[in-house]
Design a protein around this motif. Sequence first.
Motif, PDB file in Angstrom:
ATOM      1  N   LYS A 114       2.413  23.561 -62.966  1.00 42.63           N
ATOM      2  CA  LYS A 114       1.843  24.810 -63.505  1.00 42.63           C
ATOM      3  C   LYS A 114       0.828  25.406 -62.549  1.00 42.63           C
ATOM      4  O   LYS A 114       0.830  26.612 -62.286  1.00 42.63           O
ATOM      5  CB  LYS A 114       1.177  24.547 -64.862  1.00 42.63           C
ATOM      6  CG  LYS A 114       2.131  24.445 -66.006  1.00 42.63           C
ATOM      7  CD  LYS A 114       1.369  24.206 -67.306  1.00 42.63           C
ATOM      8  CE  LYS A 114       2.304  23.874 -68.443  1.00 42.63           C
ATOM      9  NZ  LYS A 114       1.598  23.557 -69.690  1.00 42.63           N
ATOM     10  N   VAL A 115      -0.051  24.549 -62.003  1.00 46.63           N
ATOM     11  CA  VAL A 115      -1.072  25.022 -61.051  1.00 46.63           C
ATOM     12  C   VAL A 115      -0.390  25.575 -59.799  1.00 46.63           C
ATOM     13  O   VAL A 115      -0.762  26.622 -59.291  1.00 46.63           O
ATOM     14  CB  VAL A 115      -2.068  23.897 -60.698  1.00 46.63           C
ATOM     15  CG1 VAL A 115      -2.992  24.316 -59.565  1.00 46.63           C
ATOM     16  CG2 VAL A 115      -2.872  23.497 -61.920  1.00 46.63           C
ATOM     17  N   ALA A 116       0.635  24.875 -59.316  1.00 52.43           N
ATOM     18  CA  ALA A 116       1.356  25.316 -58.120  1.00 52.43           C
ATOM     19  C   ALA A 116       1.980  26.692 -58.340  1.00 52.43           C
ATOM     20  O   ALA A 116       1.868  27.590 -57.503  1.00 52.43           O
ATOM     21  CB  ALA A 116       2.419  24.303 -57.726  1.00 52.43           C
ATOM     22  N   LEU A 117       2.611  26.873 -59.489  1.00 52.07           N
ATOM     23  CA  LEU A 117       3.245  28.162 -59.796  1.00 52.07           C
ATOM     24  C   LEU A 117       2.211  29.277 -59.924  1.00 52.07           C
ATOM     25  O   LEU A 117       2.427  30.403 -59.475  1.00 52.07           O
ATOM     26  CB  LEU A 117       4.080  28.051 -61.069  1.00 52.07           C
ATOM     27  CG  LEU A 117       5.381  27.246 -60.924  1.00 52.07           C
ATOM     28  CD1 LEU A 117       5.975  26.934 -62.282  1.00 52.07           C
ATOM     29  CD2 LEU A 117       6.371  27.972 -60.036  1.00 52.07           C
ATOM     30  N   LYS A 118       1.058  28.945 -60.510  1.00 49.60           N
ATOM     31  CA  LYS A 118      -0.013  29.936 -60.652  1.00 49.60           C
ATOM     32  C   LYS A 118      -0.528  30.346 -59.266  1.00 49.60           C
ATOM     33  O   LYS A 118      -0.722  31.526 -58.987  1.00 49.60           O
ATOM     34  CB  LYS A 118      -1.157  29.346 -61.484  1.00 49.60           C
ATOM     35  CG  LYS A 118      -2.234  30.355 -61.849  1.00 49.60           C
ATOM     36  CD  LYS A 118      -3.327  29.709 -62.654  1.00 49.60           C
ATOM     37  CE  LYS A 118      -3.004  29.779 -64.120  1.00 49.60           C
ATOM     38  NZ  LYS A 118      -4.127  29.301 -64.968  1.00 49.60           N
ATOM     39  N   LEU A 119      -0.716  29.363 -58.371  1.00 46.99           N
ATOM     40  CA  LEU A 119      -1.194  29.656 -57.011  1.00 46.99           C
ATOM     41  C   LEU A 119      -0.173  30.497 -56.247  1.00 46.99           C
ATOM     42  O   LEU A 119      -0.527  31.428 -55.519  1.00 46.99           O
ATOM     43  CB  LEU A 119      -1.484  28.358 -56.262  1.00 46.99           C
ATOM     44  CG  LEU A 119      -2.704  27.556 -56.713  1.00 46.99           C
ATOM     45  CD1 LEU A 119      -2.695  26.166 -56.097  1.00 46.99           C
ATOM     46  CD2 LEU A 119      -3.983  28.290 -56.360  1.00 46.99           C
TER      47      LEU A 119
ATOM     48  N   PRO B 145      -5.915  20.513 -57.110  1.00 41.92           N
ATOM     49  CA  PRO B 145      -6.983  19.506 -57.193  1.00 41.92           C
ATOM     50  C   PRO B 145      -6.429  18.107 -57.498  1.00 41.92           C
ATOM     51  O   PRO B 145      -5.516  17.950 -58.320  1.00 41.92           O
ATOM     52  CB  PRO B 145      -7.853  20.002 -58.353  1.00 41.92           C
ATOM     53  CG  PRO B 145      -7.555  21.456 -58.476  1.00 41.92           C
ATOM     54  CD  PRO B 145      -6.124  21.618 -58.055  1.00 41.92           C
ATOM     55  N   ALA B 146      -6.981  17.100 -56.841  1.00 43.92           N
ATOM     56  CA  ALA B 146      -6.519  15.716 -57.002  1.00 43.92           C
ATOM     57  C   ALA B 146      -6.744  15.193 -58.413  1.00 43.92           C
ATOM     58  O   ALA B 146      -6.048  14.275 -58.856  1.00 43.92           O
ATOM     59  CB  ALA B 146      -7.214  14.816 -55.992  1.00 43.92           C
ATOM     60  N   LYS B 147      -7.708  15.774 -59.128  1.00 40.75           N
ATOM     61  CA  LYS B 147      -7.987  15.288 -60.483  1.00 40.75           C
ATOM     62  C   LYS B 147      -6.863  15.619 -61.459  1.00 40.75           C
ATOM     63  O   LYS B 147      -6.741  14.996 -62.504  1.00 40.75           O
ATOM     64  CB  LYS B 147      -9.313  15.859 -60.995  1.00 40.75           C
ATOM     65  CG  LYS B 147      -9.323  17.361 -61.166  1.00 40.75           C
ATOM     66  CD  LYS B 147     -10.665  17.868 -61.619  1.00 40.75           C
ATOM     67  CE  LYS B 147     -10.613  19.389 -61.771  1.00 40.75           C
ATOM     68  NZ  LYS B 147     -11.900  19.935 -62.104  1.00 40.75           N
TER      69      LYS B 147
END
Length: 193
Positions: free
Chosen positions: A184-189, A173-175
Motif C-alpha cells: 500500500k505504501v509503495a503504491l501510494k509513493l 519505512p522499515a517499521k
Amino acid sequence: MIYSVSGKIVVKKPQFAVIEANGIGFKIFISLKTFRQLPKINSKIRLFCYTNIRQQEGLELYGFLKTDDLEIFEILNTINGIGPKIALKVINAIKTENFSSIINEGRADLLIKSAGLGKKTAHRIILELTGKIRAKQNEEVLTMVETDEDIEKVLKNLGYKHVEIKDTIRQIPAKIKKIEERLKVALKLLSKR
C-alpha cells in the motif's frame, strides 16, 4: 591509495561524478544508489573511494557517500572474478544493512533475484564471504528482503519500471513489516510521481 575526495561536485551522471578539489577534477565512478543521493551541482561533497588500478586504462576511482558501502565494495572486489561492475550491481540492489544477513544465511537466491547475478557468481560470493562478515541483522531482515522481492514482482506486473520500483521500495519505512501494508505504501509513493 586515495581514501576520500572532498570538494565541489561539478558533474553528476548516473555512472560517475566529477569532484573538483584544489583545481583538480576527479572522475569518480558511482553506483546508482550514490547518484540518487548526490547533492546539487556546485555543492560541497565528500566521497569515500576505492582505487582500482587497471593495466591499460590506468587508475579508476569508485566513490560512495557512506563508508559501509565502500567496505562492501572492497570485500566484493577481493573475490576472484568479481570486479567493480558486479560489485556496483550488488550495492545498487541490496541495502547495506541487509548484506551481512544475506551472506551469513547463504541466500544466493536473494543475490540472484535482487542484483541479477548468475547462479555461479552468486554462489561464489556466498562461498567466499560466509564467516568473513559479521551478521548485523537476524532472520527478520531476510523476511523483509523476501517481502520486498514479492512487492517488486507485483509492481512489475502492474507496469512500473525497475528503477522506480527499487527507489520506491527503499523509501518504505522499515517499521512497516506486513507485505500488504508495504505494498500500500509503495503504491501510494508511486502515485505521487
